[in-house]
Structure formats: structure tokens, C-alpha cells
Design an enzyme around this catalytic site. Structure first.
Site, PDB file in Angstrom:
ATOM      1  N   ARG A 147      73.561  75.648  19.310  1.00 19.15           N
ATOM      2  CA  ARG A 147      74.094  74.570  20.144  1.00 19.15           C
ATOM      3  C   ARG A 147      74.434  75.057  21.555  1.00 19.15           C
ATOM      4  NH1 ARG A 147      71.961  73.251  16.602  1.00 19.15           N
ATOM      5  NH2 ARG A 147      72.486  71.890  14.875  1.00 19.15           N
ATOM      6  N   SER A 202      78.090  64.583  15.387  1.00 17.44           N
ATOM      7  CA  SER A 202      78.996  65.690  15.058  1.00 17.44           C
ATOM      8  C   SER A 202      79.887  65.997  16.261  1.00 17.44           C
ATOM      9  CB  SER A 202      78.198  66.931  14.676  1.00 17.44           C
ATOM     10  OG  SER A 202      77.394  66.670  13.548  1.00 17.44           O
ATOM     11  N   GLU A 255      81.747  69.549  20.408  1.00 21.01           N
ATOM     12  CA  GLU A 255      80.332  69.610  20.767  1.00 21.01           C
ATOM     13  C   GLU A 255      80.022  68.729  21.975  1.00 21.01           C
ATOM     14  OE1 GLU A 255      76.049  68.763  18.594  1.00 21.01           O
ATOM     15  OE2 GLU A 255      77.668  69.673  17.448  1.00 21.01           O
TER      16      GLU A 255
END
Length: 351
Positions: A160, A239, A343
Site C-alpha cells: 500500500r 478498508s 489508508e
């Protein structure tokens, strides 16, 4: 290029949250994107680049500067080589590659947002990440004031993460190029256990590429992670927290906390994440810390379908969302000694 003033930004985010921008530009070509960025940089105006808005948390006060919405289009498939303009809808692009019988991004179906955002976050799900298929990223380098083409090896991809995320004020992604696989209509080898179970195959096997995509879409929809305006569980950024990656010492300390809180027979999810590193599940941590599906009584709550998604139930503000996020972070840290990291990108706010 369309220009609006005091323009609401909430409609351009999947959370449907955030105040107005002082100025909103919508660019439909690479030249327009570059011109808008150059103008803002020359004037010293703060710039917010918006793609699909699926990874943004914008302050209730809005953004005092220029918001640039990238609405470019372009889908070019030459054999197994794919080039996408930054503004292309990602989920639609995945569907078109599957229709062409090509493998490599089929398990990334249903992920909201634009193609230009995928290398920034190194988007991944169900055993695939874009870093494994991206060959080049074409971007405008704001520091050098020129268009550059960065090969995969220069993109700094990690879990990520990427070079673009590490230095968000330097690059504006214009185009992304991929090398897909022609496996005779079959998918890439299935890597994710949940996907394999749903498909009824062993990890490592291949299935028809369309079947893999359809299965992932069903799995995502069951977790409220396929956009549906009528379903408030999808008024989210998917998420909200990344899965923690722990060193050997941190993982040992974590296991001790798990045994203390849940008993010695409980084993948390664990996945190899590189030499001496272990990745665990943020969703598991949240649930075991007491934040179950549907948690909350206010206008921002945990999804009723997945503990990793924080949602706007229709009347939330960004501050409502952040209050919930902070509560979850504090609760997981108190329970397991792990600090969750958000995130989505925050604009004008922070946890």
C-alpha cells in the site's frame, strides 16, 4: 476545462463528506491536467488532485485552494499490453481486460476509483497488487516541470505504498501501463485462500478469468465494498486501516497481548511480509478489540458487513468519521499494543 468556485467536494468522494473547494477545475486531457498544475504551482496555490475520490477524507471546512479533478479518458489494449489514462474508471477497465481474456488484474475487480490512483496506493486485494503488472507510470513531475516515464523498478512499490505516495506533492499521474497475461482465458494462479475457497479450487490453481472476477465481485459485495448509492455500507473508503506489518520483536509482544486478552489457544492471522516481518489483520484486531460490525450509535459507524470499513450512514460529518476512527485506533492500541494507520489520504485533518 470546467471551472467552478466554492464548489462542494463531497459529491466527488465515496464517503460523500467534506466541505467546498475555493476553486474546482475538471481536466479532460493530459494537457489540461499539466496546465492546471503548472498554474497552481506558479501562483503558489495549494493543489488537491482528485481522481475517483475513493481514498479521500476531506475536512468539513473544505479545501482553501485549487482542487483538480482528473477526468481524462483512454483505454488502449495492444495484445497483452494495456495503457490507461489516469481518469479511467478502474473497475470498468478491469472488466474490459477480462472480456479480452487477459489475466493479472481480475482479482482487483470492483475496487472503486480511477486508474491513476492505483500506482499511488499500490492497490491490491485478493492476492493481487497492481505493482506486479504495472510496467510504467507516466506522470508530470512538478519539481522538474516536465513529463516523466517511470519504470516499475523506480516506482518504489511496497505494501500500500509507492514513490508517489511517499512524495505526494511531486508527481501527478497521467497514464499507467500494464503487462497482462494471455493464459488462454484463464486467470492468474489464485493466491488468496478466501478466493480459492469461494472458487472451490486449491491455492495456485487457475480458473476462467471471468469466473475469478465474478467471484471477487460477490465477495466484495458481501462486505459492502462494491459501490451502491442505496447501501450506506458502501459510503466508505473501503478498508480504512492498513494491515499492520510487525518486526519479530513486535510480533512476539503482540502474541503475548493476544494470549493475555483472549487466551493461550487463540492464534491471530499471520502472513509472511518479508525477512523478519509478519503481517496481521487489521479487521481481526478491530473485531477482537470490541468494535464489531455495525459498531456505533451516531451518523458514522463501522460497516454492518465488514469491520475494516468506516461508513457514513447518511448524515455524518468528517469530524464524526474521525471521532470513530480515533476511538478504534485507541481501542486497538489499548488491547494489543498496535497502532493502526489510516489508508485513506486526509486533507485538512488528521487522526
Amino acid at each position: 476545462m470546467q471551472e467552478l468556485h466554492d464548489a462542494p467536494l463531497a459529491p466527488y468522494t465515496t464517503f460523500r463528506l467534506g466541505g467546498p473547494a475555493g476553486r474546482l477545475l475538471t481536466a479532460t486531457s493530459d494537457d489540461e491536467v499539466i496546465a492546471a498544475v503548472r498554474e497552481a504551482d506558479a501562483a503558489g496555490t495549494p493543489l488537491l488532485v482528485i481522481g475517483g475520490g475513493s481514498n479521500l477524507v476531506i475536512a468539513d471546512k473544505g479545501f482553501d485552494g485549487t482542487a483538480l479533478r482528473i477526468a481524462t479518458s483512454g483505454f488502449t489494449l495492444d495484445g497483452d499490453r494495456l495503457e490507461l489514462a489516469a481518469g479511467e474508471n478502474w473497475s470498468d477497465a478491469v472488466a474490459r481486460t477480462v472480456e479480452a481474456g487477459l489475466a493479472g488484474i481480475e482479482c482487483l475487480a470492483g475496487i472503486p476509483g480511477s486508474a491513476g490512483a492505483t500506482p499511488i496506493q499500490n492497490v491490491g486485494a485478493y492476492g493481487q497488487e497492481v505493482s506486479t503488472t504495472i510496467t510504467e507510470v507516466v506522470a508530470y513531475d512538478r519539481r522538474a516541470e516536465t513529463v516523466v516515464t517511470l519504470p516499475n523498478a523506480d516506482c518504489g512499490f511496497a505494501y500500500r505504498h509507492s514513490r508517489f505516495k511517499a512524495d505526494p506533492r511531486r508527481y501527478v499521474v497521467l497514464r499507467v501501463r500494464f503487462a497482462l497475461e494471455d493464459a488462454g482465458g484463464l486467470s492468474a494462479p489464485v493466491k488468496y485462500a478466501e478466493t480459492a475457497r469461494a472458487l472451490g479450487v486449491a491455492v495456485g490453481e487457475r480458473v476462467p478469468v471471468a469466473t475469478a472476477r465474478e467471484t471477487v465481485l460477490r465477495l466484495r459485495a458481501g462486505k459492502g465494498m462494491v459501490l451502491d448509492p442505496a447501501d450506506h455500507d458502501t459510503w466508505s473508503a473501503g478498508s480504512f486501516f492498513t494491515n499492520p506489518v510487525l518486526s519479530e520483536d513486535a510480533y512476539a509482544a503482540f502474541l503475548a497481548r493476544v494470549a493475555e486478552r483472549l487466551g493461550p489457544g487463540v492464534t491471530p492471522p499471520a502472513y509472511p511480509a518479508g525477512e523478519g516481518l509478519t503481517k496481521t489483520s487489521a479487521a481481526w484486531l478491530i473485531d477482537k478489540a470490541g468494535f464489531t460490525k455495525g459498531y456505533g450509535t451516531g451518523p458514522a459507524r463501522i460497516s454492518t458487513k465488514h469491520t475494516l470499513a468506516l461508513t457514513n450512514r447518511g448524515e455524518a460529518t468528517t469530524e464524526d468519521l474521525l471521532a470513530l476512527a480515533r476511538e478504534v485506533v485507541a481501542g486497538v492500541e489499548a488491547a494489543f499494543g498496535i497502532t493502526l494507520v489510516n489508508e485513506p489520504v486526509t486533507v485538512g485533518v488528521s487522526l
